[in-house]
Design a protein around this motif. Structure first.
Motif, short mmCIF file in Angstrom:
data_model
loop_
_atom_site.label_atom_id
_atom_site.label_comp_id
_atom_site.label_asym_id
_atom_site.label_seq_id
_atom_site.Cartn_x
_atom_site.Cartn_y
_atom_site.Cartn_z
N GLY A 257 2.02 -2.59 -0.58
CA GLY A 257 1.65 -1.25 -1.02
C GLY A 257 2.71 -0.22 -0.75
O GLY A 257 2.69 0.86 -1.32
N VAL A 258 3.65 -0.53 0.14
CA VAL A 258 4.74 0.39 0.48
C VAL A 258 6.01 -0.08 -0.22
O VAL A 258 6.45 -1.21 -0.02
CB VAL A 258 4.97 0.47 2.00
CG1 VAL A 258 6.16 1.39 2.32
CG2 VAL A 258 3.72 0.95 2.72
N LEU B 14 1.74 9.59 -0.83
CA LEU B 14 0.89 8.50 -0.37
C LEU B 14 -0.17 8.09 -1.38
O LEU B 14 -0.70 6.97 -1.31
CB LEU B 14 0.18 8.90 0.93
CG LEU B 14 0.93 8.65 2.24
CD1 LEU B 14 0.21 9.34 3.38
CD2 LEU B 14 1.05 7.16 2.52
N ALA C 138 -1.42 4.23 -2.01
CA ALA C 138 -2.74 3.91 -1.47
C ALA C 138 -3.56 3.14 -2.51
O ALA C 138 -4.24 2.15 -2.17
CB ALA C 138 -3.47 5.19 -1.05
N ALA D 62 -2.19 -0.33 -2.59
CA ALA D 62 -2.56 -1.10 -1.40
C ALA D 62 -4.00 -1.56 -1.46
O ALA D 62 -4.35 -2.62 -0.90
CB ALA D 62 -2.32 -0.26 -0.15
N ASN E 37 -3.21 -5.32 -0.51
CA ASN E 37 -3.14 -5.43 0.94
C ASN E 37 -4.52 -5.84 1.46
O ASN E 37 -5.48 -5.08 1.38
CB ASN E 37 -2.71 -4.09 1.55
CG ASN E 37 -2.42 -4.18 3.03
OD1 ASN E 37 -3.20 -4.74 3.78
ND2 ASN E 37 -1.30 -3.62 3.45
N ILE F 253 -6.33 -3.64 4.03
CA ILE F 253 -6.86 -2.43 3.43
C ILE F 253 -8.04 -2.74 2.52
O ILE F 253 -9.01 -1.97 2.45
CB ILE F 253 -5.73 -1.67 2.70
CG1 ILE F 253 -4.82 -1.01 3.74
CG2 ILE F 253 -6.29 -0.64 1.73
CD1 ILE F 253 -3.66 -0.27 3.19
N LEU G 66 -2.48 3.54 5.80
CA LEU G 66 -1.08 3.26 5.49
C LEU G 66 -0.14 3.94 6.47
O LEU G 66 0.86 3.36 6.89
CB LEU G 66 -0.76 3.70 4.05
CG LEU G 66 -1.00 2.71 2.93
CD1 LEU G 66 -0.59 3.32 1.59
CD2 LEU G 66 -0.25 1.40 3.16
#
Length: 321
Positions: free
Chosen positions: A200-201, A259, A263, A266, A270, A273, A298
């Protein structure tokens, strides 16, 4: 310690010096020798700059050169969020809004609140901040031209098309400068690799956090989340007021804005998450509350990998979720 408040603008700055119950004021032109000019003025009053606590607002980038100069000459320098000064001035019921009155409010804030000393970012981080800010400006200009394109007369379309091409090329060039800058600094490169190990990042979000989050000066992930402005804000009073919890939004606007899309990503890729999302959905939380919680998660994950110096461990993240 002598307390000084400074209101900084592009070409000048106003100084308010507190001496007991007395206030001394002075206006200086803003140039390369401004810090030395302040020191000379204080020396004439038999005050050493090393015995002063100087406070100013984080106004654009105008404060940086003056803060650097005063700090180099021995002053304790604090740089505070302008919103803190605004709220403090309201608590004093200050009715005037001038540069001189602002400097006095800053000085009183410094005296009463004792803000921590400012630590300037490392040179490579400051350069990264400048590049990221420039990229933001270019993207903003491109958005403006795209909006004009839908409304402009046919005779203006050619000019807009040329401008868009120039902006696209410059955006690509600055993006490459950012990539090269991070690659040429092993510390930044290693940190970005660790951040990007979090599902996600990506490079964009990690670049922003490397530029703007002073994680090495933070006590923990909660403080980092508060710095970004993604902590919940409750609205309750007595037995009759029970408002919905919302993101506080008192923090770093750039990071908070960046973000949102990661988000959402993610939430799909993720697993830690995704478990958080399922738990919040089962509790009946609204969609935007869940997104806010994911943004906060995050930040916690990013702070964790930077603090530990390790790549993201999905098993460890699942155990903690």
């Amino acid at each position: 310690m002598t307390v000084i408040g400074i209101d900084v603008s592009k070409r000048k700055f106003d100084v308010a010096l507190l001496e007991g119950d007395k206030v001394r004021r002075k206006v200086f032109g803003y140039d390369e020798d401004s810090a030395q000019a302040v020191s000379t003025w204080l020396s004439g009053r038999r005050i050493a700059l090393a015995d002063c606590h100087v406070c100013m607002e984080a106004t654009s980038t105008y404060y940086e050169r003056l803060a650097d100069g005063l700090r180099a000459l021995g002053a304790t320098v604090s740089v505070v969020n302008p919103l803190q000064i605004t709220r403090f001035g309201e608590s004093l019921m200050v009715r005037q809004k001038t540069d001189g009155s602002d400097a006095l409010v800053i000085a009183r804030y410094c005296r009463d609140q004792g803000p921590p000393a400012w630590q300037p970012p490392a040179p490579e981080v400051r350069a990264l901040q400048s590049l990221v800010a420039r990229l933001e400006s270019l993207i903003g200009m491109r958005t403006q031209e795209l909006n004009r394109q839908h409304e402009a007369h046919a005779m203006a379309q050619e000019s807009i098309t040329r401008m868009l091409a120039l902006l696209d090329a410059e955006i690509q060039r600055v993006e490459q400068l950012i990539t090269d800058h991070i690659d040429h600094h092993p510390g930044l490169r290693t940190q970005q690799q660790k951040l990007c190990s979090i599902p996600g990042v990506g490079p964009r979000l990690s670049t922003y956090f490397l530029a703007w989050l002073p994680f090495e000066r933070m006590a923990g992930a909660r403080q980092a989340a508060a710095f970004v402005g993604v902590t919940p804000r409750h609205h309750e009073s007595g037995s009759s007021v029970h408002g919905k919890a919302r993101i506080a939004k008192i923090g770093h606007r750039r990071l908070r804005r960046m973000l949102f899309m990661p988000a959402l990503s993610a939430m799909r890729c993720n697993e830690a998450i995704r478990q958080l999302v399922r738990r919040l959905e089962a509790a009946g939380k609204p969609r935007m509350v869940i997104v806010g919680a994911v943004m906060r998660k995050l930040v916690h994950l990013m702070f964790g990998v930077l603090q530990s110096g390790q790549h993201y461990d999905p098993n460890r993240a699942l155990a903690r979720s």
